[in-house]
Design a protein around this motif. Sequence first.
Motif, PDB file in Angstrom:
ATOM      1  N   ALA A  16      36.746  47.259  30.054  1.00  0.00           N
ATOM      2  CA  ALA A  16      35.602  47.624  30.898  1.00  0.00           C
ATOM      3  C   ALA A  16      35.556  49.124  31.151  1.00  0.00           C
ATOM      4  N   GLY A  17      36.709  49.803  30.990  1.00  0.00           N
ATOM      5  CA  GLY A  17      36.678  51.260  31.112  1.00  0.00           C
ATOM      6  C   GLY A  17      37.394  51.850  32.310  1.00  0.00           C
ATOM      7  N   VAL A  18      38.266  51.074  32.968  1.00  0.00           N
ATOM      8  CA  VAL A  18      39.013  51.698  34.076  1.00  0.00           C
ATOM      9  C   VAL A  18      39.960  52.753  33.505  1.00  0.00           C
ATOM     10  N   ASP A  19      40.383  53.678  34.359  1.00  0.00           N
ATOM     11  CA  ASP A  19      41.200  54.794  33.893  1.00  0.00           C
ATOM     12  C   ASP A  19      42.695  54.511  33.958  1.00  0.00           C
ATOM     13  N   ALA A  20      43.089  53.557  34.795  1.00  0.00           N
ATOM     14  CA  ALA A  20      44.492  53.161  34.907  1.00  0.00           C
ATOM     15  C   ALA A  20      44.520  51.720  35.390  1.00  0.00           C
ATOM     16  N   VAL A  21      45.619  51.032  35.067  1.00  0.00           N
ATOM     17  CA  VAL A  21      45.732  49.612  35.421  1.00  0.00           C
ATOM     18  C   VAL A  21      46.978  49.400  36.289  1.00  0.00           C
ATOM     19  N   VAL A  22      46.777  48.817  37.452  1.00  0.00           N
ATOM     20  CA  VAL A  22      47.911  48.371  38.262  1.00  0.00           C
ATOM     21  C   VAL A  22      48.308  46.983  37.765  1.00  0.00           C
ATOM     22  N   ALA A  23      49.581  46.831  37.380  1.00  0.00           N
ATOM     23  CA  ALA A  23      50.112  45.514  37.006  1.00  0.00           C
ATOM     24  C   ALA A  23      50.800  44.948  38.237  1.00  0.00           C
ATOM     25  N   SER A  24      50.124  44.021  38.893  1.00  0.00           N
ATOM     26  CA  SER A  24      50.580  43.526  40.188  1.00  0.00           C
ATOM     27  C   SER A  24      51.311  42.203  40.026  1.00  0.00           C
ATOM     28  N   GLY A  25      52.645  42.263  40.040  1.00  0.00           N
ATOM     29  CA  GLY A  25      53.449  41.068  39.865  1.00  0.00           C
ATOM     30  C   GLY A  25      53.409  40.150  41.074  1.00  0.00           C
ATOM     31  N   SER A  26      53.864  38.915  40.869  1.00  0.00           N
ATOM     32  CA  SER A  26      53.801  37.908  41.940  1.00  0.00           C
ATOM     33  C   SER A  26      54.745  38.239  43.087  1.00  0.00           C
ATOM     34  N   ASP A  27      55.633  39.210  42.915  1.00  0.00           N
ATOM     35  CA  ASP A  27      56.482  39.670  44.016  1.00  0.00           C
ATOM     36  C   ASP A  27      55.660  40.331  45.122  1.00  0.00           C
ATOM     37  N   ALA A  28      54.462  40.789  44.804  1.00  0.00           N
ATOM     38  CA  ALA A  28      53.683  41.617  45.727  1.00  0.00           C
ATOM     39  C   ALA A  28      53.267  40.855  46.979  1.00  0.00           C
ATOM     40  N   GLY A  29      53.126  41.584  48.070  1.00  0.00           N
ATOM     41  CA  GLY A  29      52.653  41.000  49.316  1.00  0.00           C
ATOM     42  C   GLY A  29      51.140  41.039  49.419  1.00  0.00           C
ATOM     43  N   GLY A  30      50.601  40.332  50.405  1.00  0.00           N
ATOM     44  CA  GLY A  30      49.164  40.324  50.636  1.00  0.00           C
ATOM     45  C   GLY A  30      48.428  39.511  49.594  1.00  0.00           C
ATOM     46  N   HIS A  31      47.140  39.825  49.439  1.00  0.00           N
ATOM     47  CA  HIS A  31      46.278  38.986  48.610  1.00  0.00           C
ATOM     48  C   HIS A  31      46.541  39.141  47.120  1.00  0.00           C
ATOM     49  N   ARG A  32      46.568  38.002  46.420  1.00  0.00           N
ATOM     50  CA  ARG A  32      46.671  38.007  44.962  1.00  0.00           C
ATOM     51  C   ARG A  32      45.287  38.299  44.396  1.00  0.00           C
ATOM     52  N   GLY A  33      45.242  39.139  43.367  1.00  0.00           N
ATOM     53  CA  GLY A  33      43.958  39.549  42.819  1.00  0.00           C
ATOM     54  C   GLY A  33      43.523  38.807  41.569  1.00  0.00           C
ATOM     55  N   ALA A  34      44.091  37.631  41.305  1.00  0.00           N
ATOM     56  CA  ALA A  34      43.785  36.906  40.065  1.00  0.00           C
ATOM     57  C   ALA A  34      42.289  36.662  39.937  1.00  0.00           C
ATOM     58  N   PHE A  35      41.764  36.867  38.712  1.00  0.00           N
ATOM     59  CA  PHE A  35      40.326  36.643  38.535  1.00  0.00           C
ATOM     60  C   PHE A  35      39.959  35.949  37.234  1.00  0.00           C
ATOM     61  N   LEU A  36      40.868  35.836  36.280  1.00  0.00           N
ATOM     62  CA  LEU A  36      40.501  35.163  35.024  1.00  0.00           C
ATOM     63  C   LEU A  36      40.940  33.702  34.991  1.00  0.00           C
ATOM     64  N   ARG A  37      42.030  33.393  35.659  1.00  0.00           N
ATOM     65  CA  ARG A  37      42.537  32.029  35.724  1.00  0.00           C
ATOM     66  C   ARG A  37      42.851  31.697  37.177  1.00  0.00           C
ATOM     67  N   PRO A  38      43.079  30.407  37.490  1.00  0.00           N
ATOM     68  CA  PRO A  38      43.458  30.075  38.862  1.00  0.00           C
ATOM     69  C   PRO A  38      44.725  30.832  39.253  1.00  0.00           C
ATOM     70  N   VAL A  39      44.831  31.165  40.512  1.00  0.00           N
ATOM     71  CA  VAL A  39      45.946  32.010  40.959  1.00  0.00           C
ATOM     72  C   VAL A  39      47.291  31.377  40.616  1.00  0.00           C
ATOM     73  N   GLU A  40      47.397  30.045  40.668  1.00  0.00           N
ATOM     74  CA  GLU A  40      48.700  29.412  40.393  1.00  0.00           C
ATOM     75  C   GLU A  40      49.082  29.524  38.923  1.00  0.00           C
ATOM     76  N   GLN A  41      48.160  29.918  38.072  1.00  0.00           N
ATOM     77  CA  GLN A  41      48.497  30.202  36.672  1.00  0.00           C
ATOM     78  C   GLN A  41      48.561  31.711  36.415  1.00  0.00           C
ATOM     79  N   SER A  42      48.556  32.481  37.487  1.00  0.00           N
ATOM     80  CA  SER A  42      48.525  33.948  37.357  1.00  0.00           C
ATOM     81  C   SER A  42      49.600  34.583  38.221  1.00  0.00           C
ATOM     82  N   LEU A  43      50.731  33.885  38.349  1.00  0.00           N
ATOM     83  CA  LEU A  43      51.823  34.376  39.190  1.00  0.00           C
ATOM     84  C   LEU A  43      52.992  34.815  38.310  1.00  0.00           C
ATOM     85  N   VAL A  44      52.853  35.975  37.715  1.00  0.00           N
ATOM     86  CA  VAL A  44      53.885  36.498  36.823  1.00  0.00           C
ATOM     87  C   VAL A  44      54.711  37.522  37.602  1.00  0.00           C
ATOM     88  N   GLY A  45      56.020  37.361  37.596  1.00  0.00           N
ATOM     89  CA  GLY A  45      56.889  38.298  38.306  1.00  0.00           C
ATOM     90  C   GLY A  45      56.736  39.710  37.765  1.00  0.00           C
TER      91      GLY A  45
END
Lengths: 341, 341
Positions: free
Chosen positions: A162-191
């Motif tokens: 899409a053209g973003v300039d940098a990508v944050v890779a947010s692992g499932s260790d992170a606190g607060g809201h999960r940002g999953a958007f392509l698959r259900p969040v329970e299939q998007s919890l990668v450490g």
Amino acid sequence: MRLTGLLGIEHPIIQGPFGGGLSSVALASAVSNAGGLGSFGAHVLHPTAITGLVRDLRAATTRPFAVNLWVPHAGEGDPIDPTPHIARLAPLYRRLGVEPPALPVAPDFTEQVDALLAAAPPVISFVMGVPPRWVLDSAHDKGITVIGTATTVDEAIALERAGVDAVVASGSDAGGHRGAFLRPVEQSLVGTFSLVPQVVDAVGSPVVAAGGIADRRGVRAALALGADGVQIGTGFLATRESNAGDVHKAMLHSDAAKVTVLTRLFSGRTARGIHNGLVRELAAHEDEVPPYPVQSGLMQPLRRAAAERGLADYVSLWAGQAAPLTASRSAKDYFKELVGT
Amino acid sequence: MRLTGLLGIEHPIIQGPFGGGLSSVALASAVSNAGGLGSFGAHVLHPTAITGLVRDLRAATTRPFAVNLWVPHAGEGDPIDPTPHIARLAPLYRRLGVEPPALPVAPDFTEQVDALLAAAPPVISFVMGVPPRWVLDSAHDKGITVIGTATTVDEAIALERAGVDAVVASGSDAGGHRGAFLRPVEQSLVGTFSLVPQVVDAVGSPVVAAGGIADRRGVRAALALGADGVQIGTGFLATRESNAGDVHKAMLHSDAAKVTVLTRLFSGRTARGIHNGLVRELAAHEDEVPPYPVQSGLMQPLRRAAAERGLADYVSLWAGQAAPLTASRSAKDYFKELVGT
């Protein structure tokens, strides 16, 4: 370094943006002034507040900073009858002596973006999805750097395309809201440990590791995994300048922070926080919770009353899995420890 | 290095033990001969098989190796009426043309340990709990090194207090069975990135990072987090010498490996594997699954038939979250890449 060059900062350390009133201009500017990139989570702010926020950040620092927005999900904001959901929470409203709220009107994303583009902060970061084409084009026309947030390799690829300039890779260790958007969040919890090198291999843009990084060891490890920099949320949430309540900050470096859970109970969107009384009490209703922003609105009077009275069992105690590594100190001192000076 | 000295190995790399027939003497000995610590998961083996296994490992390598056992959980092996569980799986038995099995008799832990102590391998590792005092005492009397496996900081502390010689910190990125034993598994899913430095801070023994480590970057990052060494499962499962079936190995470096899930469906104990057809089909029954070893026994004819026919949708495709970083090659070549020679 690619990330520091892109962002115009001295050290490849981004302070993670917090929503729901936890961000502060004091924290974001302290991080930027120390040579990192301070951030402010603006997804609950209406357009005029966003204009004022960027003005305040500019007054507090001459260095680059970021303002963060949530990309709305399809159907978000559709009308929902809150009656059964209010009924489920009625015992809690009574217990804390608060009234069920009128459902708040969430800010309109397009209006938020228009205000933000007009205010033109140095960096805009997004979570929860791919920002629309027109947003990226307008931002780039104005010289604004855009950061996207991925929870999976496929999301990272979609953001880069899409053209973003940098990508944050947010692992499932992170606190607060999960940002999953392509698959259900329970299939998007990668450490974080697994996610970062895979994202590094998949995209050409600078990659920012996020989730579970709280001290110098974490910064070094993230760079060893191939990341260009790190984003640290919980560690900065614990500093004196953040707007988290005293009860929240105290819990971050308590024994309770060893056990965090992913729950929709506080906002209607899956987020990681410390396992507390409310989560235990309502665990059986996890699947009945209405979507964001309805649940978030219904919980607001409870959150507010609990924060005022220091009742840790009713506050959303957002925390990443490295929370026990955090400490109470100034953002400046914490930043110094992170960069090893 | 503390870990290499303790184990008498050249490089601080342990090959993770696989149960259920996936381990092989060829793999364990190849890793030991390359200068790491090969392991063999023996929890499904009866005592005489364990005696033979240690003899075979000794014939294949003169270097140190480890044999792994599962510490039984309370109530495990209590009689359970399998009728409703067989009924639930009946459509699958019919579809694959297999008979419902007679429930297997799981090996007795005490007899397994007695056989293993008599065979006296250089190293015994445990998962799923704290090995009993008499096991640790007998092992140490015989000069056997004991490794325990923790999924949380509290588990690491409990293992060290019991007297293990080294602690594996197994983050939620890891593939296969989760070894949580102090709290429910869903409260014991800490990402490797977050878990390792906290365990390092909490115990004095050597710490082995596990979960999500699959290449040289991961080894370096684990050491940066403070670990004394690493344990790698999925990466070695993908090598030619492992006993995983062809369909399993092919799936490990397919696009499907990007999505792993935690499920009890294959064995009755929570384990991480690639999201496949069986998981999709039975997802709604996750909570009805009987405990290990009953469910494992009931699934065995399906697993076997599926492996023989190459039906990836019915095999338990154990995989950690770094599976997409693995490749098919010899264990020796893989080991060389890990140590950078």
